[in-house]
Design an enzyme around this catalytic site. Structure first.
Site, PDB file in Angstrom:
ATOM      1  N   TYR A  77      -0.525  43.804  28.023  1.00 38.56           N
ATOM      2  CA  TYR A  77      -1.402  44.954  27.767  1.00 38.56           C
ATOM      3  C   TYR A  77      -1.377  45.875  28.978  1.00 38.56           C
ATOM      4  O   TYR A  77      -1.385  45.393  30.123  1.00 38.56           O
ATOM      5  CB  TYR A  77      -2.848  44.508  27.508  1.00 38.56           C
ATOM      6  CG  TYR A  77      -3.238  44.693  26.068  1.00 38.56           C
ATOM      7  CD1 TYR A  77      -3.215  45.963  25.495  1.00 38.56           C
ATOM      8  CD2 TYR A  77      -3.611  43.624  25.263  1.00 38.56           C
ATOM      9  CE1 TYR A  77      -3.546  46.161  24.168  1.00 38.56           C
ATOM     10  CE2 TYR A  77      -3.949  43.808  23.939  1.00 38.56           C
ATOM     11  CZ  TYR A  77      -3.921  45.079  23.394  1.00 38.56           C
ATOM     12  OH  TYR A  77      -4.243  45.273  22.087  1.00 38.56           O
ATOM     13  N   GLU A  79      -3.173  49.366  28.966  1.00 41.04           N
ATOM     14  CA  GLU A  79      -3.890  50.624  28.700  1.00 41.04           C
ATOM     15  C   GLU A  79      -4.080  51.393  30.001  1.00 41.04           C
ATOM     16  O   GLU A  79      -4.308  50.807  31.060  1.00 41.04           O
ATOM     17  CB  GLU A  79      -5.263  50.326  28.098  1.00 41.04           C
ATOM     18  CG  GLU A  79      -5.209  49.993  26.624  1.00 41.04           C
ATOM     19  CD  GLU A  79      -6.582  50.049  25.987  1.00 41.04           C
ATOM     20  OE1 GLU A  79      -7.485  50.671  26.548  1.00 41.04           O
ATOM     21  OE2 GLU A  79      -6.737  49.451  24.919  1.00 41.04           O
ATOM     22  N   ASP A 254       7.713  70.659  18.654  1.00 47.98           N
ATOM     23  CA  ASP A 254       8.052  69.282  18.259  1.00 47.98           C
ATOM     24  C   ASP A 254       9.576  69.248  18.121  1.00 47.98           C
ATOM     25  O   ASP A 254      10.141  69.745  17.152  1.00 47.98           O
ATOM     26  CB  ASP A 254       7.352  68.971  16.935  1.00 47.98           C
ATOM     27  CG  ASP A 254       7.651  67.570  16.428  1.00 47.98           C
ATOM     28  OD1 ASP A 254       8.613  66.943  16.928  1.00 47.98           O
ATOM     29  OD2 ASP A 254       6.946  67.121  15.513  1.00 47.98           O
ATOM     30  N   THR A 283      10.380  62.383  19.230  1.00 47.63           N
ATOM     31  CA  THR A 283      10.645  60.963  19.060  1.00 47.63           C
ATOM     32  C   THR A 283      11.818  60.636  19.971  1.00 47.63           C
ATOM     33  O   THR A 283      12.493  61.540  20.495  1.00 47.63           O
ATOM     34  CB  THR A 283      11.020  60.603  17.608  1.00 47.63           C
ATOM     35  OG1 THR A 283      12.085  61.455  17.197  1.00 47.63           O
ATOM     36  CG2 THR A 283       9.839  60.749  16.674  1.00 47.63           C
ATOM     37  N   LYS A 286      15.960  59.527  17.289  1.00 49.51           N
ATOM     38  CA  LYS A 286      16.788  60.322  16.367  1.00 49.51           C
ATOM     39  C   LYS A 286      18.064  60.731  17.114  1.00 49.51           C
ATOM     40  O   LYS A 286      18.829  59.871  17.530  1.00 49.51           O
ATOM     41  CB  LYS A 286      15.994  61.510  15.838  1.00 49.51           C
ATOM     42  CG  LYS A 286      14.766  61.098  15.003  1.00 49.51           C
ATOM     43  CD  LYS A 286      14.096  62.277  14.359  1.00 49.51           C
ATOM     44  CE  LYS A 286      12.971  61.890  13.432  1.00 49.51           C
ATOM     45  NZ  LYS A 286      11.662  61.776  14.100  1.00 49.51           N
ATOM     46  N   ARG A 292      12.891  53.214  18.725  1.00 51.34           N
ATOM     47  CA  ARG A 292      11.883  53.918  17.935  1.00 51.34           C
ATOM     48  C   ARG A 292      10.677  54.175  18.826  1.00 51.34           C
ATOM     49  O   ARG A 292      10.134  53.249  19.436  1.00 51.34           O
ATOM     50  CB  ARG A 292      11.417  53.074  16.745  1.00 51.34           C
ATOM     51  CG  ARG A 292      12.502  52.664  15.792  1.00 51.34           C
ATOM     52  CD  ARG A 292      11.939  52.260  14.448  1.00 51.34           C
ATOM     53  NE  ARG A 292      11.482  53.440  13.741  1.00 51.34           N
ATOM     54  CZ  ARG A 292      12.291  54.302  13.142  1.00 51.34           C
ATOM     55  NH1 ARG A 292      13.588  54.131  13.121  1.00 51.34           N
ATOM     56  NH2 ARG A 292      11.801  55.370  12.540  1.00 51.34           N
TER      57      ARG A 292
HETATM   58  N1  DSN Z   1      10.592  60.802   9.162  1.00 51.94           N
HETATM   59  C1  DSN Z   1      11.263  61.741  10.023  1.00 51.94           C
HETATM   60  C2  DSN Z   1      12.432  62.368   9.383  1.00 51.94           C
HETATM   61  O1  DSN Z   1      13.104  61.716   8.613  1.00 51.94           O
HETATM   62  O2  DSN Z   1      12.709  63.522   9.633  1.00 51.94           O
HETATM   63  C3  DSN Z   1      10.341  62.760  10.541  1.00 51.94           C
HETATM   64  O3  DSN Z   1       9.137  62.184  10.912  1.00 51.94           O
END
Ligand code: DSN
Length: 491
Positions: A77, A79, A254, A283, A286, A292
């Site tokens: 943990y 925090e 974003d 994120t 991607k 993730r």
């Molecule tokens: N789920 C993602 C996507 O496929 O674009 C975005 O959050």
């Protein structure tokens, strides 16, 4: 595996066998407790090896990134933030969190990086609360900013809700390619904010900055959001910042989808959000090709509020994932990652060209980034029918609404495809033409089905098995030249 991927993990022959041994032994340990889980992990690798992955938001993380997640950090943990934790014994967590944040700052040229968010939604929530705490006046909000969230009483919360009032957010509409977390009802952001959206030009499908400016002048949002999950073109963040400044909005970008293109210096100048935005969320899994998770980058004046993300809106940090983020960000700082990012875009352009040559309709007529959005109405199909038929042939995509979609967000009229994963696997421009051919073969030979009562169905479809099998065979042949994780043999 592709040269770029080899470069990214710097795999030598001895490392290759080490990776096989590491994954095999790890699975043996899991198998001894719950064999079904070990088998499912092995089956997932087999599925990913065999399918043509075109989901624009997915990728393949390196073995180093994957291995960095499976360890004792999972038990800790932590925090709070580096050096200021609510738990003792966090010195090693401090190390990985600091290393990840340092790589993020250097990679993106950001003043501050917060690497704790567990996902993109979490990163956006951290950012929204940071902006609210920074911008909205009110004694309870000020106390909330200065103290631990658990110190607030029920009465404080009631006052806080009144103080927050109807704060406004302006973001890209969902059917133009925006994201649920940019103020839409199925997400908490749609309840936190009075939201309005800007769309795209009906004639060109392109972002219309004059319309954004007009909407911002009229609506006067607290937060202007840019960023998308299904817009195949570039966004000029300099112009968007000018609009935000004109109406006194905080400018939030974003960049979840295109973070890898920013990291690889494909998106620079007006198209790099970091120098223009007050706050940037992303994120890490991607186009950035990490584990993730999520991340927030911001200008110094928002740093203190951003660092309150946990426990304000986040559960305990995931130190094992922060370790993997640090590894992925280190990989993304290597020159090979720039080559990878360029090839992602070259491949997307080649895929778009191949589809266009075969008569497909593409939203905006092409792409400038990593994704292509097909309007499958021209094939007489809904997005749902197209997605299912492609999957039958081993091509993994996802259905997606197109602007002003007559079939709504569930059935949709679009198929979104992206090239980050296939590019990691090593496929290049020449192979994108074959991918376009395979997709076109399936879509042109699929017909809409009928429901049990004989009425037109938006979900049922007809695709002859022999066509699906033949496309699947050709897809396997294409992929066999680019094995996925060749350094990993599970035996
Ligand atoms: N789920 C993602 C996507 O496929 O674009 C975005 O959050």
């Amino acid at each position: 595996m592709s040269d770029s991927f080899r470069g990214a993990v710097d795999a030598s022959d001895s490392q290759l066998s080490a990776e096989s041994a590491a994954f095999r032994r790890a699975l043996d340990v899991v198998r001894a407790v719950e064999p079904r889980v070990a088998d499912a992990i092995g089956a997932e690798l087999a599925d990913q090896r065999e399918s043509l992955k075109l989901i624009a938001s997915e990728n393949y993380a390196s073995p180093a990134v994957l291995l960095a997640m499976g360890n004792w950090f999972s038990d800790k943990y932590a925090e709070g933030t580096v050096g200021r934790r609510f738990y003792a014994g966090c010195r090693n967590v401090d190390t990985v969190e600091s290393v990840a944040a340092e790589h993020a700052r250097e990679l993106f040229g950001a003043a501050h990086a917060y690497v704790q968010p567990h996902s993109g939604i979490d990163a956006n929530l951290v950012a929204f609360w940071a902006v609210l705490a920074d911008r909205v006046e009110g004694p309870t909000l000020r106390r909330l900013s200065a103290r631990h969230v658990n110190d607030l009483t029920e009465a404080d919360w009631a006052v806080l809700r009144r103080e927050l009032g109807d704060q406004r957010m302006l973001g890209m509409s969902l059917d133009a390619g925006g994201h649920l977390t940019h103020g839409f009802r199925p997400n908490i952001s749609g309840k936190m904010f009075d939201q309005r959206s800007y769309g795209t030009d009906p004639a060109t499908g392109l972002l219309d900055y004059a319309a954004v400016r007009e909407a911002a002048r009229e609506f006067r949002p607290l937060i202007l959001v840019a960023g998308y999950s299904a817009y195949p073109r570039l966004v000029n963040f300099r112009i968007m910042r000018e609009i935000a400044d004109e109406v006194g909005a905080t400018f939030l970008v974003d960049m979840a989808h295109f973070a890898g293109l920013v990291a690889g210096k494909v998106l620079t100048g007006d198209f790099d959000p970091v120098p223009h935005a007050h706050i940037v969320t992303t994120t890490t899994h991607k186009s950035l090709r990490g584990p993730r998770g999520g991340m927030v980058l911001c200008q110094p004046e928002l740093a203190e509020q951003v660092d309150r993300g946990c426990p304000m809106v986040l559960g305990g940090p995931l130190p094992h994932v922060m370790a993997a983020k640090a590894v992925a960000l280190a990989e993304a700082r290597r020159p090979e990652f720039g080559d990878y990012a360029r090839r992602v875009v070259d491949n997307a352009v080649a895929l778009a060209d191949g589809l266009l040559r075969r008569g497909a309709t593409l939203v905006t007529g092409g792409t400038d980034n990593h994704l292509v959005l097909l309007d499958v109405a021209g094939y007489g199909l809904t997005g749902r029918q197209a997605e299912s038929a492609l999957l039958d042939a081993g091509i993994v995509t996802n259905r997606n609404a197109v602007p002003r979609d007559p079939n709504g967000a569930w059935y949709t009229s679009g198929i979104r495809v992206g090239t980050p994963a296939l590019t990691t696997r090593g496929l290049g421009v020449a192979e994108m033409d074959e991918v376009a051919e395979l997709m076109h073969t399936v879509l042109s030979q699929t017909t809409a089905g009928v429901g049990p009562d004989g009425s037109a169905s938006k979900a049922r479809y007809v695709l002859e098995e022999k066509v699906a099998d033949e496309v699947s065979r050709r897809a396997s042949e294409l992929l066999s030249g680019h094995p996925l994780y060749p350094s990993v043999d599970l035996g």
